[in-house]
Design a protein around this motif. Sequence first.
Motif, PDB file in Angstrom:
ATOM      1  N   VAL A  86     -41.073  24.329  47.203  1.00 32.56           N
ATOM      2  CA  VAL A  86     -42.074  23.290  46.931  1.00 32.56           C
ATOM      3  C   VAL A  86     -41.469  22.161  46.098  1.00 32.56           C
ATOM      4  O   VAL A  86     -41.687  20.982  46.375  1.00 32.56           O
ATOM      5  N   PHE A  87     -40.691  22.531  45.086  1.00 35.12           N
ATOM      6  CA  PHE A  87     -40.059  21.506  44.248  1.00 35.12           C
ATOM      7  C   PHE A  87     -39.087  20.669  45.065  1.00 35.12           C
ATOM      8  O   PHE A  87     -39.075  19.443  44.969  1.00 35.12           O
ATOM      9  N   GLY A  88     -38.254  21.311  45.886  1.00 31.15           N
ATOM     10  CA  GLY A  88     -37.316  20.587  46.732  1.00 31.15           C
ATOM     11  C   GLY A  88     -36.028  20.212  46.019  1.00 31.15           C
ATOM     12  O   GLY A  88     -35.860  19.062  45.596  1.00 31.15           O
ATOM     13  N   ILE A  89     -35.098  21.179  45.887  1.00 34.36           N
ATOM     14  CA  ILE A  89     -33.845  20.901  45.190  1.00 34.36           C
ATOM     15  C   ILE A  89     -32.932  20.016  46.037  1.00 34.36           C
ATOM     16  O   ILE A  89     -33.041  19.982  47.268  1.00 34.36           O
ATOM     17  N   LYS A  90     -32.053  19.304  45.361  1.00 31.97           N
ATOM     18  CA  LYS A  90     -31.062  18.447  46.019  1.00 31.97           C
ATOM     19  C   LYS A  90     -29.687  18.823  45.468  1.00 31.97           C
ATOM     20  O   LYS A  90     -29.299  18.374  44.388  1.00 31.97           O
ATOM     21  N   GLU A  91     -28.957  19.634  46.231  1.00 29.96           N
ATOM     22  CA  GLU A  91     -27.689  20.173  45.750  1.00 29.96           C
ATOM     23  C   GLU A  91     -26.627  19.098  45.538  1.00 29.96           C
ATOM     24  O   GLU A  91     -25.715  19.264  44.727  1.00 29.96           O
ATOM     25  N   GLN A  92     -26.733  17.980  46.266  1.00 26.37           N
ATOM     26  CA  GLN A  92     -25.718  16.927  46.150  1.00 26.37           C
ATOM     27  C   GLN A  92     -25.991  15.975  44.984  1.00 26.37           C
ATOM     28  O   GLN A  92     -25.150  15.148  44.642  1.00 26.37           O
ATOM     29  N   ARG A  93     -27.148  16.107  44.361  1.00 30.05           N
ATOM     30  CA  ARG A  93     -27.522  15.204  43.269  1.00 30.05           C
ATOM     31  C   ARG A  93     -26.770  15.593  41.990  1.00 30.05           C
ATOM     32  O   ARG A  93     -26.707  16.758  41.619  1.00 30.05           O
ATOM     33  N   GLN A  94     -26.205  14.600  41.314  1.00 30.37           N
ATOM     34  CA  GLN A  94     -25.476  14.863  40.073  1.00 30.37           C
ATOM     35  C   GLN A  94     -26.448  15.233  38.955  1.00 30.37           C
ATOM     36  O   GLN A  94     -27.470  14.580  38.757  1.00 30.37           O
ATOM     37  N   THR A  95     -26.142  16.277  38.226  1.00 31.20           N
ATOM     38  CA  THR A  95     -27.003  16.713  37.134  1.00 31.20           C
ATOM     39  C   THR A  95     -26.635  15.987  35.839  1.00 31.20           C
ATOM     40  O   THR A  95     -25.531  15.444  35.710  1.00 31.20           O
ATOM     41  N   PRO A  96     -27.561  15.991  34.847  1.00 31.42           N
ATOM     42  CA  PRO A  96     -27.278  15.324  33.569  1.00 31.42           C
ATOM     43  C   PRO A  96     -26.047  15.867  32.852  1.00 31.42           C
ATOM     44  O   PRO A  96     -25.426  15.155  32.069  1.00 31.42           O
ATOM     45  N   ALA A  97     -25.693  17.135  33.110  1.00 30.60           N
ATOM     46  CA  ALA A  97     -24.522  17.733  32.464  1.00 30.60           C
ATOM     47  C   ALA A  97     -23.262  16.922  32.748  1.00 30.60           C
ATOM     48  O   ALA A  97     -22.361  16.830  31.899  1.00 30.60           O
ATOM     49  N   TYR A  98     -23.215  16.313  33.937  1.00 31.71           N
ATOM     50  CA  TYR A  98     -22.075  15.473  34.311  1.00 31.71           C
ATOM     51  C   TYR A  98     -22.364  13.989  34.101  1.00 31.71           C
ATOM     52  O   TYR A  98     -21.518  13.242  33.611  1.00 31.71           O
ATOM     53  N   ALA A  99     -23.585  13.585  34.461  1.00 30.80           N
ATOM     54  CA  ALA A  99     -23.925  12.164  34.375  1.00 30.80           C
ATOM     55  C   ALA A  99     -23.943  11.660  32.936  1.00 30.80           C
ATOM     56  O   ALA A  99     -23.639  10.486  32.675  1.00 30.80           O
ATOM     57  N   LYS A 100     -24.310  12.535  31.991  1.00 32.93           N
ATOM     58  CA  LYS A 100     -24.407  12.122  30.592  1.00 32.93           C
ATOM     59  C   LYS A 100     -23.505  12.951  29.677  1.00 32.93           C
ATOM     60  O   LYS A 100     -23.762  13.048  28.484  1.00 32.93           O
ATOM     61  N   GLN A 101     -22.474  13.522  30.214  1.00 33.13           N
ATOM     62  CA  GLN A 101     -21.603  14.418  29.452  1.00 33.13           C
ATOM     63  C   GLN A 101     -21.109  13.750  28.169  1.00 33.13           C
ATOM     64  O   GLN A 101     -20.501  12.686  28.205  1.00 33.13           O
ATOM     65  N   ASP A 102     -21.407  14.407  26.999  1.00 35.02           N
ATOM     66  CA  ASP A 102     -21.036  13.817  25.707  1.00 35.02           C
ATOM     67  C   ASP A 102     -20.305  14.799  24.794  1.00 35.02           C
ATOM     68  O   ASP A 102     -19.923  14.455  23.677  1.00 35.02           O
ATOM     69  N   GLY A 103     -20.145  16.042  25.245  1.00 32.45           N
ATOM     70  CA  GLY A 103     -19.443  17.022  24.433  1.00 32.45           C
ATOM     71  C   GLY A 103     -20.260  17.593  23.289  1.00 32.45           C
ATOM     72  O   GLY A 103     -19.753  18.410  22.512  1.00 32.45           O
ATOM     73  N   VAL A 104     -21.531  17.195  23.162  1.00 33.98           N
ATOM     74  CA  VAL A 104     -22.393  17.684  22.086  1.00 33.98           C
ATOM     75  C   VAL A 104     -23.585  18.451  22.654  1.00 33.98           C
ATOM     76  O   VAL A 104     -23.741  19.651  22.435  1.00 33.98           O
ATOM     77  N   ASP A 105     -24.448  17.752  23.407  1.00 34.24           N
ATOM     78  CA  ASP A 105     -25.630  18.374  23.998  1.00 34.24           C
ATOM     79  C   ASP A 105     -25.547  18.442  25.523  1.00 34.24           C
ATOM     80  O   ASP A 105     -26.130  19.333  26.135  1.00 34.24           O
ATOM     81  N   PHE A 106     -24.864  17.483  26.132  1.00 35.97           N
ATOM     82  CA  PHE A 106     -24.686  17.461  27.583  1.00 35.97           C
ATOM     83  C   PHE A 106     -23.298  18.026  27.906  1.00 35.97           C
ATOM     84  O   PHE A 106     -22.289  17.312  27.843  1.00 35.97           O
ATOM     85  N   VAL A 107     -23.266  19.326  28.234  1.00 38.67           N
ATOM     86  CA  VAL A 107     -22.001  20.032  28.468  1.00 38.67           C
ATOM     87  C   VAL A 107     -22.161  20.953  29.676  1.00 38.67           C
ATOM     88  O   VAL A 107     -22.988  21.866  29.639  1.00 38.67           O
ATOM     89  N   PRO A 108     -21.424  20.747  30.761  1.00 31.07           N
ATOM     90  CA  PRO A 108     -21.529  21.635  31.929  1.00 31.07           C
ATOM     91  C   PRO A 108     -21.118  23.065  31.579  1.00 31.07           C
ATOM     92  O   PRO A 108     -20.112  23.286  30.906  1.00 31.07           O
ATOM     93  N   MET A 109     -21.939  24.033  32.018  1.00 29.46           N
ATOM     94  CA  MET A 109     -21.629  25.454  31.804  1.00 29.46           C
ATOM     95  C   MET A 109     -21.918  26.233  33.080  1.00 29.46           C
ATOM     96  O   MET A 109     -22.734  25.820  33.906  1.00 29.46           O
ATOM     97  N   SER A 110     -21.275  27.385  33.220  1.00 28.30           N
ATOM     98  CA  SER A 110     -21.455  28.204  34.410  1.00 28.30           C
ATOM     99  C   SER A 110     -22.877  28.743  34.502  1.00 28.30           C
ATOM    100  O   SER A 110     -23.588  28.847  33.494  1.00 28.30           O
ATOM    101  N   LYS A 111     -23.281  29.117  35.719  1.00 29.04           N
ATOM    102  CA  LYS A 111     -24.649  29.600  35.957  1.00 29.04           C
ATOM    103  C   LYS A 111     -24.974  30.834  35.125  1.00 29.04           C
ATOM    104  O   LYS A 111     -26.047  30.923  34.518  1.00 29.04           O
ATOM    105  N   LYS A 112     -24.052  31.812  35.079  1.00 30.05           N
ATOM    106  CA  LYS A 112     -24.313  33.042  34.332  1.00 30.05           C
ATOM    107  C   LYS A 112     -24.428  32.771  32.836  1.00 30.05           C
ATOM    108  O   LYS A 112     -25.282  33.336  32.150  1.00 30.05           O
TER     109      LYS A 112
END
Length: 497
Positions: free
Chosen positions: A25-51
Amino acid sequence: MLWFLFCVAALLGGYFIYGAFVEKVFGIKEQRQTPAYAKQDGVDFVPMSKKKVYLIQLLNIAGVGPIFGPIMGALYGPAAMLWIVVGCIFAGATHDYFSGMLSVRNGGASVPALSGRYLGKSARHFMNIFAIVLLLLVGVVFVSAPAGMLTNLINDQAGISLGLGTMVSIIFVYYIIATIVPIDKIIGRFYPLFGALLIFMSVGLITAVAFSSEHQVMGSFEVSQMFTNMNPNDLPLWPALFITIACGAISGFHATQSPLMARCVENEKNGRFVFYGAMIGEGVIALIWCAIALSFFNSMEGLQAAVASGGPGKVVYDASFGLLGVFGGILAFLGVVILPITSGDTAFRSSRLILAEYFNLSQKPVKNRLMIALPIFIIGGILTQVDFGVIWRYFGFANQTTAVMMLWTATAYLLRNDKFHWITTVPAMFMTTVVVTFILNSSTLGFGLPMTISTVAGVVTTLVITGLLIAKLKGIGEDDLDEELDEITKLNSAKEA
């Protein structure tokens, strides 16, 4: 035992069946860049693994809620487990999924910003105040509860006379550090290990009950009692049970925590596992502690006596040491204590981020983080002097009211995008009725009106809100919101310049 296993199986089935439906229902978009990458700052926006993000999310949302709440809810009998299952699948996990994924879609926005975007500016101002109040109450609850539990453990097992104030101070110092440093330094590094410990100890305790000759999982209850209110104090099931068991079924506090991990999710396809799945995990923990409370003392009178003598913390202590011995009991007890500590620091962290977002203050410089965090901790320290029981009652109501606002926010999003909105509208309607009825009926927090009048008023209020929202938002696309958002962005940019 069969009732417990049925409830766990229902939760797991809910993740794979209903969770997949919510995701569709929500409709995910796998190709859309997430904030973890779009706003990566090393403080609060940090990409991490799913687990890793899942385990952190589980610890962030858990606290003492899925333990203390189900223990208190167990006083109503096995029927409490039914609310955990139904509430978790159709309300709590759906609530957590939308609070996380809407944040992902909106650049890691907090719940007040999401409410403002989809419900209007008034909702944003209301939620800014309400969310900060809730997070302060959560922070205080999650300082006082673990401080008391740790003090009792040290005094009883080590024979050391440690004051409660000393332990509160130690936990506060840790909270300040964890709130200020980048999220991957402490939270990202150690919390996945704590999450694994929590799961291991919860499973260990229920296994110990299952193989105990003295205690059997809900062995003393008949099938006919599974849907009966057995509260020894004759307290009514409606609406108190749905306020008492919050974090194990649905909790507004989670809406303040999900954006923390929305800033770290690597792909939208991870959202169901991280947000919906973490709530299902919390539901299983809640079921385990509800079953332990119903089994360890062998009767409702025994459970009531334990709660009366030392609160739900006493139940945790007795069950941990009684089932696993001294060494295992210490590990299990520490596994429980970790929950409120790992939620308390993220509660204060969320407060910092919400205020930073409101004042448009960059959090990359340490001085900006301290500027916001220190006043929050001063207020929190003052509130620890208030009676814990009073704080807990206000926390319970504020918690569920925040959940109501998040559910209506998700409904507004679905309505604006012509999607199947009933998956959030129905739980929003139910929880609105619960909180309105509760505050009108409660003699300690609210107006002390008779239950019948309070319930009718709750139902009428819910129907009016539902009708107005559907009539106002049905068919209004997000393009109108984007224009408003552009104006806000321009104003913020001008203020920053």
